[in-house]
Design a protein around this motif. Structure first.
Motif, short mmCIF file in Angstrom:
data_model
loop_
_atom_site.label_atom_id
_atom_site.label_comp_id
_atom_site.label_asym_id
_atom_site.label_seq_id
_atom_site.Cartn_x
_atom_site.Cartn_y
_atom_site.Cartn_z
N ASP A 1 0.83 -1.20 0.00
CA ASP A 1 0.00 0.00 0.00
C ASP A 1 0.87 1.26 0.00
OD1 ASP A 1 -2.48 1.22 -0.03
OD2 ASP A 1 -2.51 1.48 2.14
N ILE A 2 1.91 1.25 0.86
CA ILE A 2 2.79 2.42 0.97
C ILE A 2 3.62 2.60 -0.29
CG2 ILE A 2 4.77 3.38 2.21
CD1 ILE A 2 3.67 2.00 4.75
N MET A 3 4.25 1.51 -0.76
CA MET A 3 5.15 1.62 -1.90
C MET A 3 4.40 1.91 -3.20
SD MET A 3 7.89 1.46 -0.34
CE MET A 3 8.93 1.72 -1.78
N ALA A 4 3.20 1.34 -3.36
CA ALA A 4 2.40 1.66 -4.55
C ALA A 4 2.03 3.14 -4.54
CB ALA A 4 1.14 0.79 -4.58
N TYR A 5 1.72 3.67 -3.36
CA TYR A 5 1.41 5.09 -3.24
C TYR A 5 2.64 5.94 -3.58
CZ TYR A 5 0.12 9.55 -1.08
OH TYR A 5 -0.15 10.88 -0.84
N GLU B 1 2.43 2.29 -12.85
CA GLU B 1 3.77 2.48 -12.27
C GLU B 1 3.75 2.17 -10.77
OE1 GLU B 1 3.50 4.86 -15.98
OE2 GLU B 1 2.21 4.58 -14.24
N GLY B 2 2.71 2.63 -10.07
CA GLY B 2 2.59 2.34 -8.65
C GLY B 2 2.36 0.87 -8.40
N PHE B 3 1.52 0.23 -9.23
CA PHE B 3 1.20 -1.19 -9.08
C PHE B 3 2.45 -2.05 -9.27
CE2 PHE B 3 -0.35 -5.27 -10.77
CZ PHE B 3 -1.29 -5.61 -9.81
N ILE B 4 3.22 -1.79 -10.33
CA ILE B 4 4.41 -2.59 -10.62
C ILE B 4 5.52 -2.32 -9.61
CG2 ILE B 4 6.24 -3.02 -12.32
CD1 ILE B 4 4.10 -2.37 -14.50
N GLY B 5 5.74 -1.04 -9.30
CA GLY B 5 6.76 -0.69 -8.31
C GLY B 5 6.44 -1.28 -6.95
N GLY B 6 5.17 -1.22 -6.56
CA GLY B 6 4.75 -1.81 -5.29
C GLY B 6 4.96 -3.32 -5.26
N PHE B 7 4.75 -3.98 -6.40
CA PHE B 7 4.92 -5.44 -6.49
C PHE B 7 6.37 -5.83 -6.18
CE2 PHE B 7 6.31 -9.06 -9.06
CZ PHE B 7 5.44 -10.05 -8.61
N PHE B 8 7.32 -5.25 -6.88
CA PHE B 8 8.73 -5.64 -6.69
C PHE B 8 9.23 -5.23 -5.30
CE2 PHE B 8 8.59 -5.69 -11.38
CZ PHE B 8 9.12 -6.96 -11.60
N ALA B 9 8.81 -4.06 -4.82
CA ALA B 9 9.23 -3.62 -3.49
C ALA B 9 8.70 -4.56 -2.42
CB ALA B 9 8.74 -2.20 -3.24
N THR B 10 7.47 -5.04 -2.59
CA THR B 10 6.86 -5.93 -1.61
C THR B 10 7.52 -7.30 -1.60
OG1 THR B 10 4.75 -4.78 -1.92
CG2 THR B 10 4.67 -6.90 -0.79
N ILE B 11 7.89 -7.81 -2.78
CA ILE B 11 8.59 -9.11 -2.85
C ILE B 11 9.90 -9.04 -2.07
CG2 ILE B 11 9.76 -10.75 -4.37
CD1 ILE B 11 6.78 -10.94 -4.67
N VAL B 12 10.68 -7.99 -2.31
CA VAL B 12 11.96 -7.82 -1.61
C VAL B 12 11.73 -7.66 -0.11
CG1 VAL B 12 13.97 -6.33 -1.34
CG2 VAL B 12 13.09 -6.83 -3.63
#
Length: 416
Positions: A211-215, A236-247
């Protein structure tokens, strides 16, 4: 008059009923400090200030232990239910539907009695068998729960008023869908918690991180709209949030897997009448060597197997979790409201913060049942001890014959 009420009802059903818009809930101190900023940046700073405060509160709750966590989950459940039911009440308030609020809270009580009674019977078996009143309640628990629900059902039928039938059935359905979404999820969260606090903390943290990283990614890099229900959400928020959340999920899992407090199942100690979190960690939480793909064949890495599972949890939180938010956005748009409530400045109501969580609890519970949990010997023994002596003897003889046939019993006798 009844005719006037009927006209109002017709108007409401032909259009979309509106909920009164709550006043600006931002503290006056922040309003003054951020008065020179645009609404976009003002919202950024309000969220940025309050988000760390909420995360800190989350850490404090975890430190206080599983019992406090369960109580907080129950309180959040009640508050979420209150926010959704209040919207329903505000939408149809002018009709003065009899018993609507009373019946809504009565059904909440019934459903919680059923679910939490099942949990108590399942996880506190020895305590229940030791106390006579609890043993009786446990034996007839489902019958009592059904009788309580039937009472509420009959009260609803008796409350039906001419010319308001349709609205009353709308509200009946509204209450039951709310119970399905809110109470069921809180019940599953507590079940996940009993498997080990890591199964509670990692999924919830992954949703919060996403939620935070997608924002963040959407705020700074967002250009391409993702879905019409939420115009501010971007690819951009959806994809960026995905990779940040995996890590984030992999790193958080690595840190937590080394502590028994997080990885051991939460069990009730009958001697001390308190919860204990102590065990020998399973293979899931023991470091193992993993070889990288053939190109990097000479390199091995040490990982906890749970970190592999955390990828699945993180991926679900990133891909499917936002759909809970989209669902909530559609609900709010249907009734022309910005937030479910104004409990948290800059964030809306409690339900606005947990709209992505309710799918997560179900997924984790299904994931554990499908890929993690095996037969539990302690629960089998608990069930055996509840049987009559002749039934226990029959099972003993059957098990002895089976072990003898398999050739295991002589080995056991030699070892003894």
């Amino acid at each position: 008059s009844l005719d006037g009420a009927s006209d109002n009802e017709t108007k409401s059903e032909s259009g979309v009923p509106e909920v009164p818009v709550p006043a600006d809930d931002t503290p006056e101190v922040l309003n003054k400090a951020l008065s020179g900023l645009s609404s976009r940046w003002k919202n950024w700073w309000v969220r940025g200030i309050l988000t760390p405060a909420m995360i800190s509160f989350f850490f404090i709750i975890i430190y206080l232990g599983p019992m406090v966590l369960m109580m907080i989950v129950l309180c959040i459940q009640i508050k979420c239910f209150h926010e959704i039911i209040t919207i329903g009440y505000s939408v149809y308030h002018s009709y003065h539907l009899p018993w609507f609020r009373t019946l809504s809270w009565y059904f909440l009580l019934c459903v919680n009695y059923f679910f939490y009674g099942e949990t108590v019977t399942d996880y506190f078996f020895t305590l229940v068998q030791r106390e006579e009143p609890l043993r009786i309640l446990s034996k007839y628990h489902r019958f009592i729960s059904f009788a309580l629900y039937l009472t509420g059902f009959c009260m609803f039928v008796l409350s039906l008023v001419k010319k308001h039938y349709r609205l009353q059935f709308y509200m009946f359905g509204w209450t039951h869908v709310t119970l399905l979404i809110v109470v069921t999820q809180s019940h599953l969260i507590i079940h996940n918690l009993f498997e080990g606090m890591i199964w509670f903390i990692v999924p919830i943290s992954c949703v919060i991180c996403n939620d935070i990283m997608a924002y963040m990614f959407g705020f700074f890099f967002g250009r391409t709209p993702l879905i019409k229900l939420s115009p501010k959400k971007t690819w951009e928020g959806f994809i960026g949030g995905f990779f940040a959340t995996i890590v984030f999920g992999i790193l958080l899992s690595y840190v937590m897997s080394g502590y028994r407090f997080f990885v051991c199942p939460v069990e009730f100690n009958n001697d001390s009448n308190s919860f204990t979190v102590d065990c020998k960690p399973s293979e899931l939480f023991q470091l193992q060597d993993y070889g990288l793909p053939p190109v990097l064949q000479s390199i091995t890495v040490k990982l906890y197997p749970f970190q592999i599972h955390s990828i699945a949890l993180s991926a679900f939180a990133s891909i499917m979790g936002p759909f809970g938010g989209f669902f909530a956005s559609g609900f709010k748009r249907a009734f022309k409201i910005k937030d479910f409530a104004n409990t948290i400045p800059g964030h809306g109501g409690i339900m606005d913060r947990f709209d992505c969580q309710y799918l997560m609890a179900t997924f984790v519970n299904v994931y554990i049942a499908s890929f993690i949990r095996g037969p539990n010997p302690s629960k089998v023994i608990q069930q055996l001890l509840a049987l009559r002596p002749d039934q226990q003897l029959h099972i003993f003889n059957s098990l002895k014959a089976h072990l003898t046939e398999k050739g295991l019993l002589p080995l056991l006798e030699e070892a003894a």
